[in-house]
Design a protein around this motif. Structure first.
Motif, mmCIF file in Angstrom:
data_model
loop_
_atom_site.group_PDB
_atom_site.id
_atom_site.type_symbol
_atom_site.label_atom_id
_atom_site.label_comp_id
_atom_site.label_asym_id
_atom_site.label_seq_id
_atom_site.Cartn_x
_atom_site.Cartn_y
_atom_site.Cartn_z
ATOM 1 N N GLY A 57 -2.662 -9.487 -5.910
ATOM 2 C CA GLY A 57 -1.714 -7.964 -5.530
ATOM 3 C C GLY A 57 -1.158 -7.307 -6.504
ATOM 4 N N TRP A 58 -0.438 -8.238 -7.295
ATOM 5 C CA TRP A 58 0.449 -7.562 -8.422
ATOM 6 C C TRP A 58 -0.453 -7.009 -9.601
ATOM 7 C CZ3 TRP A 58 5.575 -6.993 -9.651
ATOM 8 C CH2 TRP A 58 6.046 -6.661 -10.872
ATOM 9 N N THR A 59 -1.452 -7.780 -9.896
ATOM 10 C CA THR A 59 -2.459 -7.389 -10.759
ATOM 11 C C THR A 59 -3.126 -5.939 -10.449
ATOM 12 O OG1 THR A 59 -3.086 -9.583 -11.556
ATOM 13 C CG2 THR A 59 -4.728 -8.026 -12.191
ATOM 14 N N ALA A 60 -3.607 -5.918 -9.054
ATOM 15 C CA ALA A 60 -4.285 -4.888 -8.722
ATOM 16 C C ALA A 60 -3.286 -3.542 -8.854
ATOM 17 C CB ALA A 60 -4.898 -5.026 -7.308
ATOM 18 N N ALA A 61 -2.465 -3.793 -8.257
ATOM 19 C CA ALA A 61 -1.112 -2.698 -8.352
ATOM 20 C C ALA A 61 -0.902 -2.258 -9.786
ATOM 21 C CB ALA A 61 0.021 -3.079 -7.620
ATOM 22 N N THR A 62 -0.884 -3.044 -10.597
ATOM 23 C CA THR A 62 -0.719 -3.007 -12.103
ATOM 24 C C THR A 62 -1.934 -2.174 -12.700
ATOM 25 O OG1 THR A 62 0.695 -4.799 -12.329
ATOM 26 C CG2 THR A 62 -0.269 -3.914 -14.413
ATOM 27 N N CYS A 63 -2.992 -2.415 -12.110
ATOM 28 C CA CYS A 63 -4.124 -1.788 -12.808
ATOM 29 C C CYS A 63 -4.333 -0.470 -12.461
ATOM 30 C CB CYS A 63 -5.484 -2.470 -12.435
ATOM 31 S SG CYS A 63 -5.654 -4.076 -13.094
ATOM 32 N N PHE A 64 -3.819 -0.105 -11.279
ATOM 33 C CA PHE A 64 -3.814 1.231 -10.696
ATOM 34 C C PHE A 64 -2.359 1.839 -10.958
ATOM 35 C CE2 PHE A 64 -6.934 -0.397 -7.985
ATOM 36 C CZ PHE A 64 -7.788 0.683 -7.574
ATOM 37 N N LYS A 65 -1.655 1.458 -11.904
ATOM 38 C CA LYS A 65 -0.414 1.984 -12.343
ATOM 39 C C LYS A 65 0.651 2.446 -11.548
ATOM 40 C CE LYS A 65 -2.938 3.667 -16.265
ATOM 41 N NZ LYS A 65 -3.369 4.768 -17.289
ATOM 42 N N GLN A 66 0.818 1.277 -10.632
ATOM 43 C CA GLN A 66 1.907 1.584 -9.572
ATOM 44 C C GLN A 66 3.334 1.290 -10.252
ATOM 45 O OE1 GLN A 66 1.088 2.658 -6.338
ATOM 46 N NE2 GLN A 66 -0.385 3.246 -7.596
ATOM 47 N N LYS A 67 4.359 1.976 -9.607
ATOM 48 C CA LYS A 67 5.862 1.551 -9.947
ATOM 49 C C LYS A 67 6.103 0.209 -9.747
ATOM 50 C CE LYS A 67 7.518 4.824 -7.268
ATOM 51 N NZ LYS A 67 8.436 6.034 -6.784
ATOM 52 N N HIS A 68 7.244 -0.164 -10.486
ATOM 53 C CA HIS A 68 7.710 -1.565 -10.468
ATOM 54 C C HIS A 68 7.887 -2.094 -9.011
ATOM 55 C CE1 HIS A 68 9.319 -5.274 -11.407
ATOM 56 N NE2 HIS A 68 10.628 -5.045 -10.513
ATOM 57 N N GLU A 69 8.554 -1.201 -8.239
ATOM 58 C CA GLU A 69 9.114 -1.256 -6.768
ATOM 59 C C GLU A 69 7.850 -1.492 -6.114
ATOM 60 O OE1 GLU A 69 10.498 2.812 -7.647
ATOM 61 O OE2 GLU A 69 10.496 1.069 -8.711
ATOM 62 N N ASP A 70 6.877 -0.692 -6.020
ATOM 63 C CA ASP A 70 5.599 -0.659 -5.567
ATOM 64 C C ASP A 70 4.894 -1.982 -5.664
ATOM 65 O OD1 ASP A 70 6.498 1.709 -4.512
ATOM 66 O OD2 ASP A 70 5.013 3.025 -5.460
ATOM 67 N N ARG A 71 4.556 -2.263 -7.138
ATOM 68 C CA ARG A 71 4.081 -3.450 -7.278
ATOM 69 C C ARG A 71 4.682 -4.840 -6.606
ATOM 70 N NH1 ARG A 71 4.318 -1.430 -12.770
ATOM 71 N NH2 ARG A 71 5.594 -3.050 -13.264
ATOM 72 N N VAL A 72 6.014 -4.789 -6.660
ATOM 73 C CA VAL A 72 6.485 -5.870 -5.782
ATOM 74 C C VAL A 72 6.244 -5.940 -4.391
ATOM 75 C CG1 VAL A 72 8.851 -6.794 -5.030
ATOM 76 C CG2 VAL A 72 8.671 -5.886 -7.596
ATOM 77 N N ALA A 73 6.272 -4.742 -3.835
ATOM 78 C CA ALA A 73 6.046 -4.477 -2.387
ATOM 79 C C ALA A 73 4.544 -4.865 -2.114
ATOM 80 C CB ALA A 73 6.400 -3.280 -1.901
ATOM 81 N N ILE A 74 3.609 -4.416 -2.854
ATOM 82 C CA ILE A 74 2.174 -4.614 -2.464
ATOM 83 C C ILE A 74 1.837 -6.183 -2.934
ATOM 84 C CG2 ILE A 74 -0.245 -4.433 -3.616
ATOM 85 C CD1 ILE A 74 0.893 -1.444 -4.299
ATOM 86 N N ALA A 75 2.579 -6.846 -3.923
ATOM 87 C CA ALA A 75 2.077 -7.858 -4.192
ATOM 88 C C ALA A 75 2.809 -9.323 -3.087
ATOM 89 C CB ALA A 75 2.839 -8.598 -5.290
ATOM 90 N N ILE A 76 3.958 -8.665 -2.410
ATOM 91 C CA ILE A 76 4.489 -9.575 -1.424
ATOM 92 C C ILE A 76 3.534 -9.394 -0.076
ATOM 93 C CG2 ILE A 76 6.361 -9.730 0.168
ATOM 94 C CD1 ILE A 76 8.102 -8.907 -2.449
ATOM 95 N N GLU A 77 3.329 -8.206 0.156
ATOM 96 C CA GLU A 77 2.267 -7.765 1.177
ATOM 97 C C GLU A 77 0.996 -8.495 1.168
ATOM 98 O OE1 GLU A 77 1.866 -5.607 4.952
ATOM 99 O OE2 GLU A 77 3.434 -6.057 3.637
ATOM 100 N N ALA A 78 0.365 -8.563 0.027
ATOM 101 C CA ALA A 78 -0.720 -9.295 -0.086
ATOM 102 C C ALA A 78 -0.833 -10.909 0.198
ATOM 103 C CB ALA A 78 -1.608 -9.276 -1.567
ATOM 104 N N GLY A 79 0.227 -11.289 0.035
ATOM 105 C CA GLY A 79 0.437 -12.818 0.050
ATOM 106 C C GLY A 79 0.988 -13.416 1.138
ATOM 107 N N ILE A 80 1.959 -12.472 1.878
ATOM 108 C CA ILE A 80 2.485 -12.965 3.268
ATOM 109 C C ILE A 80 1.584 -12.956 4.274
ATOM 110 C CG2 ILE A 80 4.469 -12.837 4.738
ATOM 111 C CD1 ILE A 80 6.225 -12.627 2.420
#
Length: 452
Positions: free
Chosen positions: A352-375
């Motif tokens: 989730g973090w890698t995908a959000a980084t590849c799509f150039k999301q903001k830091h707070e968005d990367r955090v939310a996306i990574a958490i959402e993907a894993g929980i």
């Protein structure tokens, strides 16, 4: 040289004679207190049941020293008491006795009966199948009710803090929700399926436990952790809501396609009602919070102020109470279950973090996306397993979602400690920096001017 046909006839006649003149063997019958004949009985874990024993065909038993030995096929989960039983009162070829069995852990076992006479032991053909299940306790109901109440209160806080303007922006450019959706309903089911095949090649129940955890929607804990770790709360709530409603379609699709390869037992009842109640349970408190935000702004500000504290306390409460109410499951933990529990969420965080980084999301968005993907919503997977599987398999397989639930917060907790340490170190450095005597001066220019 082929044997004459008459020899074949002789052999067949001998076999027929032996079969038709076979002496009547003794038999054993099991009965419960209701006097119904048993082939299978159920015992609650830590409870003791009395089983009546009736032997027939004992006309040839003359030795009063004959004894019955009742044997459990698995003494680790089923204990047999009151034995050996002395056969001392045979009436018309029948003997009646009783013994007690105690369930010590979840599982299935068989009860065998051996008769010993003149140092010769003979086992009965009949066996008793025993199913050991867990008795639902008051603490289980208290835990469920308290979680529902606390999560509802927390979602009222979320509603009070929700910025509807930002939610509209998210839905106009739904890059974050799309990344979370792909991770949640494409990557996670495939990961759980193949991870189950690798870790549990000969255990279909554990494969199901892992697969059903992987196809479940994201959990409300993702919103809590997003608040604690500085993620985008508006994005997190939007993704969780989309994931919850998407589960109505995505869970049956996976269960009735890839799931049938590991679970082939006819139609599987997908808990639509359970998912629907959960979706409403998320939305109603949010609406209450939005109404407070609209009509009681002072109360809303107070709720926003205590949001992070409430979130932290809820996480601690869930972890401690979940461990306490499910202590029996730790006896089932193996290295495979441990790896499955940490592998599913931890790999998803990275993806989730890698995908959000590849799509150039903001830091707070990367955090939310990574958490959402894993929980994952492990409560849904536990419910499906207990609905689909007979007991005790339903309880036994829940060790997988429980393991996932326990392993999921570990990297998030370490990240939280890292953030706190970093913040404290930064404050310490800022406090140690010398304060200039004249803030308006630059590189000593004013000092040079004065000297001139």
């Amino acid at each position: 040289m082929a044997a004459p046909f008459k020899y074949y006839v002789l052999v067949v006649c001998c076999i027929f004679f032996l079969l038709t003149n076979k002496s009547k063997a003794w038999e054993v019958h099991f009965q419960n207190a209701s006097n119904f004949e048993l082939a299978t009985t159920t015992v609650h874990m830590d409870d003791t049941n009395t089983i009546n024993l009736i032997l027939s065909g004992l006309d040839d038993i003359k030795d009063i020293d004959a004894k019955l030995h009742i044997i459990s096929s698995d003494s680790g989960i089923l204990t047999v008491h009151n034995q050996p039983i002395v056969i001392d009162d045979i009436i018309e070829g029948n003997f009646t006795g009783q013994f007690n069995i105690s369930g010590t852990f979840l599982g299935t076992a068989k009860v065998y009966v051996n008769m010993t006479q003149n140092d010769v032991s003979e086992r009965a053909n009949q066996t008793l199948n025993v199913i050991i299940i867990r008795k639902e306790k008051t603490i289980d109901r208290v835990f469920t009710a308290s979680i529902i109440a606390l999560v509802s209160i927390l979602y009222i806080n979320f509603g009070a803090a929700l910025d509807l303007g930002k939610v509209k922006e998210i839905l106009v450019r739904p890059i974050g929700p799309l990344i979370a959706f792909v991770c949640q309903f494409l990557f996670m089911p495939l990961l759980s399926y193949f991870l189950g095949l690798i870790l549990f090649p000969n255990n279909v129940e554990m494969q199901l436990g892992l697969f059903f955890t992987g196809v479940s929607p994201s959990g409300g804990a993702s919103n809590i952790w997003s608040v604690i770790l500085g993620g985008n709360l508006d994005l997190s709530i939007s993704m969780t809501t989309i994931s919850t409603f998407s589960a109505f379609a995505m869970m049956p699709i996976w269960i009735f396609t890839l799931g049938t390869t590991i679970f082939d037992r006819g139609e599987l009842l997908v808990p639509y009602k359970r998912i629907g109640i959960m979706a409403v349970g998320l939305i109603v408190p949010l609406i209450v919070g939005l109404l407070i935000q609209r009509y009681l702004p002072r109360v809303a500000k107070l709720l926003v102020r205590i949001l992070k504290t409430c979130s932290s306390l809820l996480i601690i409460f869930i972890i401690i109470f979940a461990i306490f109410t499910n202590l029996y499951l730790f006896e089932l933990f193996t290295w495979q279950i441990f790896v499955a529990g940490l592998g599913l969420p931890w790999v998803a965080y990275i993806v989730g973090w890698t995908a959000a980084t590849c799509f150039k999301q903001k830091h707070e968005d990367r955090v939310a996306i990574a958490i959402e993907a894993g929980i994952q919503n492990t409560g849904i997977s536990i419910f499906i397993l207990r609905l689909a599987l007979a007991q005790p398999q339903g309880d036994l397989t829940t060790v997988i979602p429980v393991s996932v639930a326990l392993m999921t917060p570990i990297p998030l907790l370490f990240y939280y400690i890292y953030l706190k340490g970093k913040d404290r170190f930064s404050k310490h450095r800022r406090g140690a920096m010398p304060v200039p005597t004249n803030p308006s001066s630059e590189n000593g220019r004013e000092l040079v001017t004065i000297n001139k």
